[in-house]
Design a protein around this motif. Structure first.
Motif, mmCIF file in Angstrom:
data_model
loop_
_atom_site.group_PDB
_atom_site.id
_atom_site.type_symbol
_atom_site.label_atom_id
_atom_site.label_comp_id
_atom_site.label_asym_id
_atom_site.label_seq_id
_atom_site.Cartn_x
_atom_site.Cartn_y
_atom_site.Cartn_z
ATOM 1 N N LYS A 77 0.896 -1.054 0.076
ATOM 2 C CA LYS A 77 0.044 -0.010 -0.165
ATOM 3 C C LYS A 77 1.015 1.383 -0.059
ATOM 4 O O LYS A 77 0.334 2.533 -0.349
ATOM 5 C CB LYS A 77 -0.837 0.076 1.459
ATOM 6 N N ARG A 97 -1.523 4.218 -0.986
ATOM 7 C CA ARG A 97 -2.755 3.547 -1.737
ATOM 8 C C ARG A 97 -3.732 3.588 -0.376
ATOM 9 O O ARG A 97 -3.794 2.611 0.440
ATOM 10 C CB ARG A 97 -2.478 2.413 -2.200
ATOM 11 N N ASN A 102 -5.633 7.405 -4.238
ATOM 12 C CA ASN A 102 -4.092 7.496 -4.196
ATOM 13 C C ASN A 102 -3.638 8.736 -3.588
ATOM 14 O O ASN A 102 -3.763 9.745 -4.501
ATOM 15 C CB ASN A 102 -3.475 7.183 -5.514
#
Length: 346
Positions: A77, A97, A102
């Motif tokens: 992530k 993420r 994002n």
């Protein structure tokens, strides 16, 4: 020497290209190649005649970041990039993420001169400001990576190395660039700027007409503790900063977030939480509690989990809107400055 054309607003670029004999209407084509298609060379701008491309190449250059190092978190992530500039300096930029999109954490300076004891960015002091183009290049570097996945940058947080309000003009220009349709077309409301609290510049920002989110690094409930961990407090006391934040909310209609880094044995007791409540109760604000990333060089450590939960509970019981920052990228040293310092030490 050639002029770096990367990071210019449309109107700035118009003036430059007209001065070398290129039609004004070509500017829109050029900025789209630079900021949307992310080309590295004027020769790649194929909808311009070759003669025009040659004129551009002879007069200007395109300076962007280059990847020096990359660390990926185990959960996939968070990715931390060490990005280099043409003068050999480097900064860290982080992709996070998250469920709501994002986010990219951008640096605004090489190093930092604010001296906050809990931040690794300031260990080697301030080297220089970043230009608007150098900040934009961090974002577009990551945006190109996301494009390969059919995704894009959704949020920008100017919370990396440096104090954004100490590099005011370049930061404002960068924010405006990100908003432009020919660049990222990003809503101002998807931009967050974090400051240690330079009061006159907070007031200046509140008059810009940019409805960005302002995040203030408070990190202490009284002036004694704050001055010991944040030298800026010697110049601008907590009461002045909160008053400036109130003015920001009044002028922009935007809720201010206060960041509070919890440091074991320094500002994490129940009494500290009660003091914070007295400062902020009744205000339309958010508090973001941030358990500190251990900074070995400073001997600072994260509080135990029960301390964090207790601090949060005191605020919540007193109707303070509070969240505890979800830890992302701890396994890749995602805190500001750690990767750059490691690189410098090597």
């Amino acid at each position: 020497m050639k002029t770096n054309i990367y990071g210019l607003l449309l109107e700035e670029m118009e003036e430059l290209i007209v001065s070398i004999g290129i039609e004004k209407y070509r500017t829109k084509q050029i900025v789209e190649w630079l900021y949307q298609r992310d080309v590295d060379s004027f020769m790649e701008m194929t909808n311009l005649p070759l003669a025009k491309r040659s004129l551009l190449a002879n007069a200007f250059e395109i300076q962007k970041v280059s990847l020096k190092r990359q660390l990926n978190s185990k959960d996939g992530k968070t990715i931390k990039y060490l990005l280099g500039f043409s003068d050999g300096e480097a900064v860290e930029t982080v992709l996070m993420r998250q469920p709501y999109g994002n986010s990219v954490c951008v640096s605004s300076q090489v190093g930092c001169g604010m001296g906050c004891v809990f931040c690794a960015s300031t260990l080697n002091g301030l080297v220089r400001n970043l230009s608007a183009g150098e900040m934009l290049s961090q974002v577009l570097f990551i945006n190109q990576i996301l494009k390969q996945e059919g995704k894009a940058v959704n949020n920008i947080v100017i919370m990396g190395s440096g104090e954004p309000l100490a590099n005011y003009d370049n930061v404002i220009k960068f924010i405006r660039l990100c908003h432009e349709a020919y660049c990222l077309n990003l809503s101002y409301r998807n931009v967050t700027l974090s400051t240690s609290g330079i009061v006159p510049v907070i007031d200046k920002l509140s008059n810009e007409g940019l409805p960005i989110t302002l995040s203030i690094s408070l990190h202490a409930p009284d002036n004694s503790i704050r001055s010991s961990i944040m030298p800026i407090n010697i110049h601008y006391k907590i009461e002045e900063i909160i008053a400036a934040a109130d003015r920001y909310t009044k002028n922009t209609g935007r809720r201010v977030t206060y960041e509070y880094t919890l440091i074991a044995g320094i500002n994490d007791d129940t009494e500290h939480a009660k003091q914070l409540v007295k400062l902020l109760k009744g205000k339309i604000i958010n508090v973001n509690l941030i358990p500190v990333n251990d900074v070995i060089e400073r001997g600072l450590h994260r509080p135990k989990q029960d301390k964090i939960k207790n601090f949060e509970s005191v605020l919540r019981l007193n109707h303070i809107n509070v969240t505890v920052r979800k830890e992302m990228g701890a396994d890749i040293q995602a805190a500001c400055g750690q990767l750059r310092n490691e690189s410098l030490n090597k």
